[in-house]
Write an enzyme that holds these catalytic residues in place. Structure first.
Site, short mmCIF file in Angstrom:
data_model
loop_
_atom_site.label_atom_id
_atom_site.label_comp_id
_atom_site.label_asym_id
_atom_site.label_seq_id
_atom_site.Cartn_x
_atom_site.Cartn_y
_atom_site.Cartn_z
N VAL A 25 -4.18 38.54 -20.28
CA VAL A 25 -3.68 38.40 -21.48
C VAL A 25 -4.21 39.50 -22.51
O VAL A 25 -3.77 40.34 -23.31
CB VAL A 25 -3.66 37.09 -22.31
CG1 VAL A 25 -2.84 37.21 -23.82
CG2 VAL A 25 -2.66 36.12 -21.48
N CYS A 74 4.43 25.24 -4.43
CA CYS A 74 5.82 25.06 -4.41
C CYS A 74 6.41 25.16 -3.21
O CYS A 74 6.41 26.22 -2.29
CB CYS A 74 6.21 26.16 -5.45
SG CYS A 74 8.02 26.58 -5.45
N ASP A 104 -4.28 31.93 -0.30
CA ASP A 104 -3.77 32.60 0.82
C ASP A 104 -2.12 32.39 0.67
O ASP A 104 -1.43 33.45 0.64
CB ASP A 104 -4.27 31.90 2.06
CG ASP A 104 -3.88 32.78 3.41
OD1 ASP A 104 -3.89 33.90 3.03
OD2 ASP A 104 -3.86 31.99 4.23
N ILE A 127 -11.52 28.13 -3.93
CA ILE A 127 -12.95 27.99 -3.61
C ILE A 127 -13.04 27.85 -2.04
O ILE A 127 -14.28 27.92 -1.85
CB ILE A 127 -13.08 26.29 -4.05
CG1 ILE A 127 -12.33 25.08 -2.97
CG2 ILE A 127 -12.81 26.04 -5.47
CD1 ILE A 127 -13.03 24.06 -3.22
N ASP A 128 -12.38 27.84 -1.19
CA ASP A 128 -12.60 28.23 0.35
C ASP A 128 -13.11 29.54 0.29
O ASP A 128 -13.68 29.85 1.64
CB ASP A 128 -11.09 27.95 1.21
CG ASP A 128 -10.78 26.38 1.01
OD1 ASP A 128 -11.37 25.75 0.37
OD2 ASP A 128 -9.67 26.00 1.65
N ARG A 155 -30.07 14.72 -0.63
CA ARG A 155 -31.41 14.89 0.20
C ARG A 155 -32.59 13.99 -0.51
O ARG A 155 -33.37 13.66 0.60
CB ARG A 155 -31.74 16.26 -0.08
CG ARG A 155 -33.12 16.78 0.56
CD ARG A 155 -33.04 16.95 2.01
NE ARG A 155 -32.59 18.13 2.60
CZ ARG A 155 -32.76 18.47 3.66
NH1 ARG A 155 -33.06 17.73 4.92
NH2 ARG A 155 -32.38 19.84 3.96
N GLU A 223 -14.54 20.45 6.20
CA GLU A 223 -13.37 19.50 6.66
C GLU A 223 -12.49 20.33 7.48
O GLU A 223 -11.50 19.51 8.24
CB GLU A 223 -12.45 19.26 5.24
CG GLU A 223 -11.84 20.68 4.73
CD GLU A 223 -11.15 20.10 3.71
OE1 GLU A 223 -10.73 19.15 3.12
OE2 GLU A 223 -10.47 21.35 3.06
O1 F6P Z 1 -7.18 25.09 -2.46
C1 F6P Z 1 -8.34 24.87 -1.22
C2 F6P Z 1 -8.36 23.32 -1.02
O2 F6P Z 1 -9.39 22.89 -2.00
C3 F6P Z 1 -9.00 22.99 0.51
O3 F6P Z 1 -10.38 23.27 0.58
C4 F6P Z 1 -8.30 21.89 0.56
O4 F6P Z 1 -8.41 21.60 1.82
C5 F6P Z 1 -7.13 21.71 -0.19
O5 F6P Z 1 -7.29 22.66 -1.09
C6 F6P Z 1 -6.87 20.17 -0.70
O6 F6P Z 1 -5.68 20.44 -1.44
P1 F6P Z 1 -4.61 19.25 -2.12
O7 F6P Z 1 -5.88 19.18 -3.70
O8 F6P Z 1 -3.57 19.66 -2.56
O9 F6P Z 1 -5.11 17.97 -1.46
#
Ligand code: F6P
Length: 332
Positions: A25, A74, A104, A127-128, A155, A223
């Site tokens: 902005v 979306c 992505d 964050i990934d 820890r 995960e």
């Molecule tokens: O955006 C990345 C992420 O945080 C992934 O690490 C995770 O698997 C996913 O989003 C979780 O998405 P949601 O909040 O839609 O469950």
């Protein structure tokens, strides 16, 4: 010269999205261009949830996690017809260019709008940190810091009780968070999707640590490999009846990793990416995303990013090996 541009945030929220919006902005205003905020990700285009962004909206948001524009995943953007409609809606709304801040999937949508002739530039925020074309995406640094602080706390308990802790962190297709926090927390094992973990080596390592020193251990599990519950059952199967004396506990960090006050790094990255996205659009660029490469901000063609997998850098892998972190073998 564009008279206005719009900005939206899409996909999972990431700390640093707000500083990026703010920079979009302010930079546009400095260049005499209006900015329209689209709420709720791509869904907001269909809902007509648009509002001109001014200096007032920007006050007090630079230090807030999440996104003031709100976000969504979306479903209509998975369908080519939906993307055609979105382009028409953008034109009807009088929007001349678009900045998409997201991961992505969100930037795949941005590329599709560009392919249909709508000017768009993406800003990687996830964050990934799983997007090729940039060393860092907005949000990954904050999330890694949050995870590091949480593992440090765990820890304490692991040490006090000589336990093994399995900590599941986010990273759907990426081991960035797991591997880098294993390094910063001095974990013994990182289990990440990019490498094939070797369960018998993991068990051997944990057992010999426990037997020799009655010590604690930390395993950081991405995960994207499997959930913590499944991993623990696989560990027990691997043991094949040989008793494993050490107590094991699991902690799934979940969504506490995604929010929070953006770090200095993420605020600066958001600001730099926001500025570059606007400069690019105003110079007629489209179909690219901002990227961080050797400390410089660049624009990278989305065609070279979308659909390609980012792998941990060879330097990071070497470091993890030298620090004696067990993280498996190269996938053939
Ligand atoms: O955006 C990345 C992420 O945080 C992934 O690490 C995770 O698997 C996913 O989003 C979780 O998405 P949601 O909040 O839609 O469950």
């Amino acid at each position: 010269m564009l008279q206005n541009i719009a900005v939206l945030t899409s996909g999972g929220d990431a700390p640093g999205m707000n500083p990026a919006i703010r920079s979009v902005v302010r930079t546009a205003m400095e260049r005499g261009c209006d900015v329209i905020g689209i709420s709720n990700g791509y869904d907001g285009i269909f809902e007509g949830a648009v509002e001109k962004l001014t200096g007032t909206i920007l006050s007090g948001m630079i230090d807030r996690g999440g996104t003031i524009l709100q976000s969504s995943r979306c479903k209509r953007f998975y369908d080519p017809v939906g993307i055609d409609e979105a382009k028409e809606r953008l034109i009807q709304l009088g929007i001349q260019g678009l900045v998409v801040i997201g991961g992505d999937g969100s930037l795949t949508g941005a590329r599709e709008l560009h392919r249909r002739g709508f000017p768009v530039i993406g800003i990687p925020a996830s964050i990934d940190n799983d997007m090729l074309g940039t060393e860092m995406a907005i949000g990954a640094d904050t999330a890694a810091n949050t995870i590091m602080q949480l593992i440090d706390r765990i820890r304490d308990t692991a040490r006090s009780h000589r336990r093994c802790f399995l900590i599941e962190v986010m990273g759907r297709n990426s081991g960035f968070l797991a591997l880098t926090t294993a390094i910063s927390c001095g974990a013994e094992v990182a289990v990440i999707p990019e490498f094939a973990h070797n369960m018998s080596r993991i068990i051997h390592l944990l057992r010999s640590r426990f037997e020799k020193t009655r010590d604690n251990s930390i395993i950081v599990l991405a995960e994207g490999v499997c959930d913590a519950e499944t991993f623990i059952s696989r560990m027990l199967v691997e043991e094949q009846g040989v008793s494993f004396d050490q107590e094991i506990r699991k902690t799934v960090l979940g969504h506490v990793q995604r929010g929070g006050i953006p770090t200095h790094f993420d605020r600066i990255l958001g600001a730099r990416f926001g500025e570059m996205a606007v400069l690019g659009l105003l110079q007629g660029e489209s179909g690219s995303m901002t990227g961080l490469e050797e400390s410089h901000v660049t624009l990278v063609d989305l065609e070279k990013v979308i659909g390609f997998k980012k792998h941990p850098s060879s330097e990071l892998i070497r470091l993890a090996r030298h620090l004696q972190i067990e993280f498996g073998d190269v996938v053939e």
